[in-house]
Design an enzyme around this catalytic site. Structure first.
Site, PDB file in Angstrom:
ATOM      1  N   LYS A 213       0.904  -1.158   0.029  1.00 11.52           N
ATOM      2  CA  LYS A 213       0.092  -0.049   0.073  1.00 11.52           C
ATOM      3  C   LYS A 213       0.932   1.288   0.025  1.00 11.52           C
ATOM      4  O   LYS A 213       1.528   1.590   1.162  1.00 11.52           O
ATOM      5  CB  LYS A 213      -0.708  -0.024   1.207  1.00 11.52           C
ATOM      6  CG  LYS A 213      -1.973   0.959   1.044  1.00 11.52           C
ATOM      7  CD  LYS A 213      -2.695   1.631   2.208  1.00 11.52           C
ATOM      8  CE  LYS A 213      -1.657   2.779   2.782  1.00 11.52           C
ATOM      9  NZ  LYS A 213      -1.524   3.884   1.922  1.00 11.52           N
ATOM     10  N   GLU A 294       9.325   1.560  11.595  1.00  5.01           N
ATOM     11  CA  GLU A 294      10.418   2.674  11.441  1.00  5.01           C
ATOM     12  C   GLU A 294       9.725   3.991  11.270  1.00  5.01           C
ATOM     13  O   GLU A 294       8.990   4.326  10.200  1.00  5.01           O
ATOM     14  CB  GLU A 294      11.254   2.477  10.307  1.00  5.01           C
ATOM     15  CG  GLU A 294      12.330   1.153  10.641  1.00  5.01           C
ATOM     16  CD  GLU A 294      12.955   1.225  11.872  1.00  5.01           C
ATOM     17  OE1 GLU A 294      13.504   2.443  12.254  1.00  5.01           O
ATOM     18  OE2 GLU A 294      12.909   0.229  12.562  1.00  5.01           O
ATOM     19  N   CYS A 328      13.495  11.626   7.877  1.00  8.03           N
ATOM     20  CA  CYS A 328      13.296  11.069   9.263  1.00  8.03           C
ATOM     21  C   CYS A 328      14.881  11.793   9.976  1.00  8.03           C
ATOM     22  O   CYS A 328      14.893  11.462  11.103  1.00  8.03           O
ATOM     23  CB  CYS A 328      13.144   9.572   9.290  1.00  8.03           C
ATOM     24  SG  CYS A 328      14.333   8.772   8.400  1.00  8.03           S
TER      25      CYS A 328
HETATM   26  N1  LIG Z   1      12.594   5.813  10.609  1.00 10.47           N
HETATM   27  C1  LIG Z   1      12.802   5.778   9.189  1.00 10.47           C
HETATM   28  O1  LIG Z   1      13.359   4.966   8.463  1.00 10.47           O
HETATM   29  C2  LIG Z   1      11.657   6.644   8.485  1.00 10.47           C
HETATM   30  C3  LIG Z   1      12.220   6.700   7.133  1.00 10.47           C
HETATM   31  C4  LIG Z   1      11.212   7.714   6.268  1.00 10.47           C
HETATM   32  C5  LIG Z   1      10.318   8.292   6.694  1.00 10.47           C
HETATM   33  N2  LIG Z   1      10.122   8.322   8.179  1.00 10.47           N
HETATM   34  C6  LIG Z   1       9.039   8.942   8.760  1.00 10.47           C
HETATM   35  O2  LIG Z   1       7.818   9.098   8.172  1.00 10.47           O
HETATM   36  C7  LIG Z   1       7.212  10.118   8.368  1.00 10.47           C
HETATM   37  C8  LIG Z   1       6.516  10.776   7.031  1.00 10.47           C
HETATM   38  O3  LIG Z   1       6.162   9.902   6.381  1.00 10.47           O
HETATM   39  P1  LIG Z   1       4.473   9.856   6.115  1.00 10.47           P
HETATM   40  O4  LIG Z   1       3.974  11.528   6.168  1.00 10.47           O
HETATM   41  O5  LIG Z   1       4.088   9.153   4.862  1.00 10.47           O
HETATM   42  O6  LIG Z   1       4.187   9.163   7.360  1.00 10.47           O
HETATM   43  P2  LIG Z   1       2.220   8.749   7.671  1.00 10.47           P
HETATM   44  O7  LIG Z   1       2.679   7.989   8.907  1.00 10.47           O
HETATM   45  O8  LIG Z   1       1.561   9.640   7.551  1.00 10.47           O
HETATM   46  O9  LIG Z   1       2.273   7.585   6.393  1.00 10.47           O
HETATM   47  C9  LIG Z   1       3.148   6.414   6.332  1.00 10.47           C
HETATM   48  C10 LIG Z   1       2.340   5.474   5.427  1.00 10.47           C
HETATM   49  O10 LIG Z   1       1.227   4.963   6.396  1.00 10.47           O
HETATM   50  C11 LIG Z   1      -0.144   4.990   5.513  1.00 10.47           C
HETATM   51  N3  LIG Z   1      -0.914   4.995   6.705  1.00 10.47           N
HETATM   52  C12 LIG Z   1      -1.900   6.159   7.177  1.00 10.47           C
HETATM   53  N4  LIG Z   1      -2.740   5.734   8.023  1.00 10.47           N
HETATM   54  C13 LIG Z   1      -2.464   4.377   8.173  1.00 10.47           C
HETATM   55  C14 LIG Z   1      -3.261   3.491   8.979  1.00 10.47           C
HETATM   56  N5  LIG Z   1      -4.123   3.735   9.720  1.00 10.47           N
HETATM   57  N6  LIG Z   1      -2.961   2.071   8.823  1.00 10.47           N
HETATM   58  C15 LIG Z   1      -1.852   1.718   7.979  1.00 10.47           C
HETATM   59  N7  LIG Z   1      -1.454   2.529   6.995  1.00 10.47           N
HETATM   60  C16 LIG Z   1      -1.677   3.876   7.320  1.00 10.47           C
HETATM   61  C17 LIG Z   1       0.185   6.227   4.827  1.00 10.47           C
HETATM   62  O11 LIG Z   1      -0.810   6.053   3.594  1.00 10.47           O
HETATM   63  C18 LIG Z   1       1.572   5.724   4.277  1.00 10.47           C
HETATM   64  O12 LIG Z   1       1.842   5.014   3.208  1.00 10.47           O
HETATM   65  C19 LIG Z   1       7.903  11.011   9.275  1.00 10.47           C
HETATM   66  O13 LIG Z   1       7.541  10.736  10.410  1.00 10.47           O
HETATM   67  C20 LIG Z   1       9.296  10.523   8.941  1.00 10.47           C
HETATM   68  O14 LIG Z   1      10.053  10.743  10.017  1.00 10.47           O
HETATM   69  C21 LIG Z   1      10.837   7.268   9.053  1.00 10.47           C
HETATM   70  N1  LIG Z   2      18.012   6.911   5.230  1.00  9.78           N
HETATM   71  C1  LIG Z   2      18.134   8.224   4.918  1.00  9.78           C
HETATM   72  C2  LIG Z   2      16.898   8.964   5.742  1.00  9.78           C
HETATM   73  C3  LIG Z   2      15.341   8.080   5.341  1.00  9.78           C
HETATM   74  C4  LIG Z   2      14.379   8.716   6.098  1.00  9.78           C
HETATM   75  O1  LIG Z   2      13.866   9.568   5.682  1.00  9.78           O
HETATM   76  C5  LIG Z   2      19.130   9.064   5.693  1.00  9.78           C
HETATM   77  O2  LIG Z   2      20.052   8.334   6.185  1.00  9.78           O
HETATM   78  O3  LIG Z   2      19.096  10.330   5.285  1.00  9.78           O
END
Ligand SMILES: NC(=O)c1ccc[n+]([C@@H]2O[C@H](COP(=O)([O-])OP(=O)(O)OC[C@H]3O[C@@H](n4cnc5c(N)ncnc54)[C@H](O)[C@@H]3O)[C@@H](O)[C@H]2O)c1
Ligand SMILES: N[C@@H](CCC=O)C(=O)O
Length: 522
Positions: A213, A294, A328
């Site tokens: 998804k 994550e 992130c």
């Molecule tokens: N830790 C990591 O490796 C990492 C990497 C990239 C992004 N992030 C984090 O992601 C966030 C940004 O991404 P975003 O805005 O897409 O996050 P989000 O949590 O809004 O959405 C992430 C995904 O979850 C889906 N989603 C939304 N509601 C849901 C539900 N109830 N059940 C299942 N899926 C659902 C969304 O459609 C999307 O595909 C930031 O907080 C960022 O720090 C973390």
């Molecule tokens: N792996 C990426 C961050 C992924 C999350 O947004 C970095 O190391 O900058």
């Protein structure tokens, strides 16, 4: 078929140097090619069926709101159920496909993606608002994940390679890693290719089948990846592509009794929701669902008075404003010791003011944020910042027919301020003053998150102490806190940043497998 002995050792995909005219032109040509394909309609992929629905997700260019990237069919619960049944059926055969054969699909996919690298990047430039280098790095990371996980599966499939067993006379003992079942893969939009590809390929090369998804703002780049996997001959039903509402389709599949695991990357709020929902046992469910989550970060950079201050300022700016702070790993906080505070702050403000904001396809260093929701939220945080710190750069909207925001710097911000504690996920940097390096580290650690951090110093003892005490999954010394490389910097965070699953690391595939021990009397 590839084996661990005949594949070349893993190396990272090189980045493209866009200061070379021929590379810049190649990317411009790729953007022109993708532009000619805009506005198409994309179906769901459920097994071999392509399903067009009346309900659509419209993907738009965040840098030019009038440009439609495409119209994507939208799954509802009934279609999600059909996809689940398809994935369950496909699992029965896919789990018996030899690991080397599964890995071969990935090697072929990596090669094809490499050949079409700029096309993938160009689509991200238009769909997610990345500049050339950010998009190129995203595609390179996607290729890296595919190559790395294919090799990892070959390694894991060597019986007893990962965990040599104690020899017992009269017994033959083996430990093998078998797949889990059907997984739901839920990636974010900010690394719309790399993270989507990494999460998906890790799960399928391990022998699972998945329901993918994608994020609703970047479903078309996800579709391009799914189409590539189809092109390399991946059996139907192994990856099912079902864009849809998180609340509707996401919750339905998270609570589904046949879901064996959920692999999620995204915000803390949604990650915690998935963790909670998945922990409840649905009627008919015969396992404990595994959740890989994550989540967000409130990452930061600490600078002491012995550091190379120019390098520190450059790293602070690169970490805070790369891809508009929508990583992130973004360094949205900086803590600087008071004896060099004014000097570093001045350099940061100067470098920030020099950043140009503009249309990603023209390769402006800073582009738009992803959508209206993010735009409003970030601008609101900027207003909060004006009450919590001293505005040094930016502070509002930037021009353009998209979601453009000025790179914004606040100084003299208290460690407990909202803009120091909450993930803004936009181009906003908060700087705080510390009396010394120890206090700066304590301020850095004062967060519920724990994803990335950096320490700038030339003092070896302090560096040793920082390595020990800065509490985060990815800690860097004298460099920016973004830009982890597959294989070199396995990536994942502590505390509310998630389950520290270390994408791009040697433990990652274990999350999508279960270890089976067999002991045979000789
Ligand atoms: N830790 C990591 O490796 C990492 C990497 C990239 C992004 N992030 C984090 O992601 C966030 C940004 O991404 P975003 O805005 O897409 O996050 P989000 O949590 O809004 O959405 C992430 C995904 O979850 C889906 N989603 C939304 N509601 C849901 C539900 N109830 N059940 C299942 N899926 C659902 C969304 O459609 C999307 O595909 C930031 O907080 C960022 O720090 C973390
Ligand atoms: N792996 C990426 C961050 C992924 C999350 O947004 C970095 O190391 O900058």
């Amino acid at each position: 078929m590839n084996t661990l002995t005949n594949v070349k050792p893993f190396v990272n995909e090189p980045f493209t140097d866009f200061s070379k005219e021929e590379n810049k032109q190649a990317m411009e040509a790729a953007i022109a090619k993708i532009k000619a394909e805009l506005g198409r309609e994309y179906p769901l992929h459920i097994g071999s069926k392509k399903v067009m629905t009346e309900a659509r997700i419209v993907s738009i260019n965040p840098g030019d709101k009038d440009e439609v990237i495409g119209h994507v069919s939208k799954a509802d619960q009934a279609l999600a159920e059909e996809a689940m049944q398809t994935a369950l059926q496909a699992f029965e055969s896919w789990k018996r496909v030899p690991a080397a054969e599964r890995a071969d699909y990935l090697f072929k996919a990596a090669e094809l993606m490499r050949q079409r690298k700029h096309e993938f990047s160009a689509l991200m430039i238009l769909e997610s608002g990345k500049n050339y280098a950010e998009a190129d790095a995203d595609t390179a990371e996607a290729i890296d994940f595919i190559e790395f996980y294919a090799r990892e599966m070959l390694r894991l499939s060597r019986t007893n390679e990962n965990q040599p067993l104690t020899k017992i006379a009269g017994e033959t003992n083996n430990l093998t890693y078998i797949p889990l079942g059907v997984g739901v893969v839920i990636p974010p939009w900010n690394f719309p290719l790399a993270i989507c590809v990494g999460m998906t390929t890790a799960a399928v090369v391990s022998g699972n089948t998945v329901l993918l998804k994608p994020a609703s703002t970047t479903p078309i780049i996800a579709h391009k990846f799914v189409a590539l996997m189809e092109e390399v001959g991946l059996p139907a039903g192994v990856i099912n592509y079902i864009p849809g509402s998180g609340a509707e389709v996401g919750d339905y599949l998270t609570t589904h009794p046949k879901t064996r695991f959920v692999s999620f990357t995204g915000s803390k709020e949604i990650g915690l929701r998935i963790n909670r929902l998945a922990a409840e046992t649905a009627p008919g469910q015969i396992w404990i669902k595994r959740v890989v989550a994550e989540m967000g970060g409130k990452d930061g950079i600490v600078v002491d008075e012995t550091a190379d201050l120019q390098a520190a300022a450059q790293a602070i700016v690169a970490s805070a404003f790369g891809f508009q702070g929508q990583k992130c790993s973004a360094g949205s906080r900086a803590f600087i010791v008071e004896s060099v505070y004014d000097e570093v702050v001045e350099k940061v403000a100067e470098l920030t003011k020099a950043l140009q904001v503009g249309l990603p396809e023209t390769n402006a260093p800073v582009g738009p944020v992803i959508d209206q929701g993010s735009y409003d939220k970030i601008l609101n945080y900027i207003e909060i910042g004006k009450t919590e710190g001293k505005l040094l750069a930016g502070g509002g909207k930037a021009e353009g027919n998209g979601y453009y925001i000025e790179p914004t710097v606040f100084a003299d911000v208290d460690g407990k301020a909202r803009i120091m504690q909450e993930e803004i996920f936009g181009p906003v940097l908060a700087i705080g003053k510390a009396k010394d390096w120890k206090e700066a580290i304590a301020l850095y650690n004062d967060t519920e998150f724990g994803l990335t951090g950096a320490f700038f110093s030339s003092d070896e003892d302090r560096i040793e102490e920082a390595l020990e005490t800065m509490h985060c999954g990815n800690l860097y010394i004298n460099r920016k806190c973004t830009g982890a490389l597959v294989g070199a910097h396995p990536f994942g965070g502590f505390n509310m940043s998630g389950t520290d699953s270390k994408a791009g690391g040697y433990d990652y595939l274990l999350l999508f497998t279960q270890a089976k021990l067999t002991s045979r009397k000789n």
